[in-house]
Design an enzyme around this catalytic site. Sequence first.
Site, PDB file in Angstrom:
ATOM      1  CG  ASP A 174     -13.609  -9.932   3.260  1.00  0.00           C
ATOM      2  OD1 ASP A 174     -13.302 -11.113   3.624  1.00  0.00           O
ATOM      3  OD2 ASP A 174     -14.525  -9.650   2.455  1.00  0.00           O
ATOM      4  CE  LYS A 206     -12.392 -17.638   4.555  1.00  0.00           C
ATOM      5  NZ  LYS A 206     -13.001 -16.291   4.657  1.00  0.00           N
ATOM      6  CD  GLU A 210     -14.577 -14.121   7.225  1.00  0.00           C
ATOM      7  OE1 GLU A 210     -15.772 -14.732   7.224  1.00  0.00           O
ATOM      8  OE2 GLU A 210     -13.448 -14.606   6.509  1.00  0.00           O
ATOM      9  CG  ASP A 214     -20.749 -14.019   6.275  1.00  0.00           C
ATOM     10  OD1 ASP A 214     -20.958 -13.860   4.917  1.00  0.00           O
ATOM     11  OD2 ASP A 214     -19.566 -13.712   6.598  1.00  0.00           O
TER      12      ASP A 214
END
Length: 596
Positions: free
Chosen positions: A9, A71, A162, A185
């Site tokens: 992850d 990211k 994800e 999320d």
Amino acid sequence: MTDLIIGIDLGTTNSAVGVVESGFPILLADEDGKRITPSVVWLGEAGGIEIGRNALRRRTLEPGRVITSIKRLMGRRFDEAPDFCAPILPTAGGGVSVLGRSPEEISSEILKELKRIAEWRLDTVIGKAVITVPAYFNDAQRAATKHAGELAGLEVVRILNEPTAAALAYGLDKLAEKSRVAVYDFGGGTFDLSILEMQGGVFQVLATHGDTRLGGDDLDTALVAMVAAKADVDLAAMSDSARVRLIEEAERVKRLLSSEDKAVFRAPFYDGSRSLEMEIERTEFEALLRPWIERTLRHCRQAMADAALTPADLNAIVLVGGSTRVPAVRKAVAELFGREPDLTQHPDEAIALGAAIQAGVMNGSLRQMVLLDVTPLSLGIETFGGLMNVLIPRNTTIPCKAGEMFTNAAAGQQSMRIRVLQGEREMARDNWELGNFEVGFEPLAKGQARVGVQFRIDENGILEVLARDVSTGIDKVVTIRNSAVDVDDAAVEAMVSESVEHAFDDMAERIFTEARLKAEELLPAVEVVLSQGLASDEERVEIEAASDAVRSALSSGSANPLKAAVQRLDHATEGLAARLVERAMEEALERRLAGD
Ligand code: AMP
């Protein structure tokens, strides 16, 4: 090199790496025992590199050289790059560079660290990985992630969404065709809601909506702004490192408020000379974060509208990301969807676990595996009289924990043997022993020593038994590996049918044992009381008759007569017991008056 594939992850705020080991997905911890690595890279002027917590530590000293949330820049052109924590420059090809490096290179440093942790833990060279990305990542962002993996020396065998990883971790791949799942999320820097549908045995993303600039970091900043406003501190005039100190403290307070009603924000000498200290109530914090929660809910409604679904069409809601630990977030999600979210996984570990599961499937190590998510048999310890005392009943969803307080059976006893048992039978001897250990305590009168025993089963099925001597606070912890959940189906069936077969005998033995323990306590106590001459003649006659009845029931060995006789004796001594207590109180009062 092995064929083992690791699951990664690669998060905006935090990253983690997992693998399937002995049929179970697990996360791999670093040398400090941490399973989560902050996605933070320090690039020293002289070429030095630090990752994770070591990089974070340098944030107050060199804020400009510590890169967070890389990211956000993955696969971005300079003209579409978001605001960033460090200055960014265009490259000749239209890409971006940070402190002279590409986002892929910086991400690859995090991946190298995760690869290193896995290799160190597993003691083997790793060459392949599954890496997760948000469902909304476009092709360029996915390609950049894959490239980062290659730069770290990993062949990226699958880029996994994800939310799909999260659904795998929650075991939702066992749902029927056409089942739909919402994955909420809420991480450190990003929010998204994805709706998945099971089609042909795999999850398809029906809709995803979110905001790449909405996360737990905003909650920290809002808390700092509130504290500064209350204390009349000018944030704009503050140095970067002082602001970082306050943000770090806000994050700590925020986490605390997920479990406590209030917490103290404390930042001594945050800028070298000034200090801040302020109590924050959870209700106050919840009011502060309401607008952010509302924003997440708007995205949820939008995603539902995009997929043309209503909450009733969903089969499960799962929570991912550290910020879903905030109780107000959980409550808001439950209200919006009209159902309680599934909380069986750690929200900050679910994606990496799902990546590990996908990796395990691709490895072949998960082919035959059924993911067990409940305890197949009850777990408990032996107590007085050889009885089984169940702490975690059979069919409890894992992870789970339960505890109880136990005491000493005899005066002066200095230790207690904790026998960890598994099974459905009433008597300890008929169950299976998973392990045993001794816990010591101070010698005390009977029933005075207090030992707390807690069972905890983590998501990998590992049972940890903790025994604490309450007076000294000394703990003893024993770990029992997978046997708590990993039991052969046939053995489970045999145990359950045996318990049904013996149900009446077992119950009678338990009733007899419990009544015997009570009788053994009552009989000597009754003798003492009678010798004090406080009983009326009538009482004495009844008490003696009841005591005889208890003795003869004890020798006959049958449960119900003994239970009835013990109850009769208990009843016969009630009035006497009350008078004894009264007398003791009067004596104490007299002593006190005389002393005055
Ligand atoms: P993630 O990106 O999933 O690792 O989530 C990280 C975010 O979750 C950070 O903003 C953390 O401050 C936040 N977080 C972690 N634990 C908690 C907690 N117990 N209560 C509130 N927020 C938390």
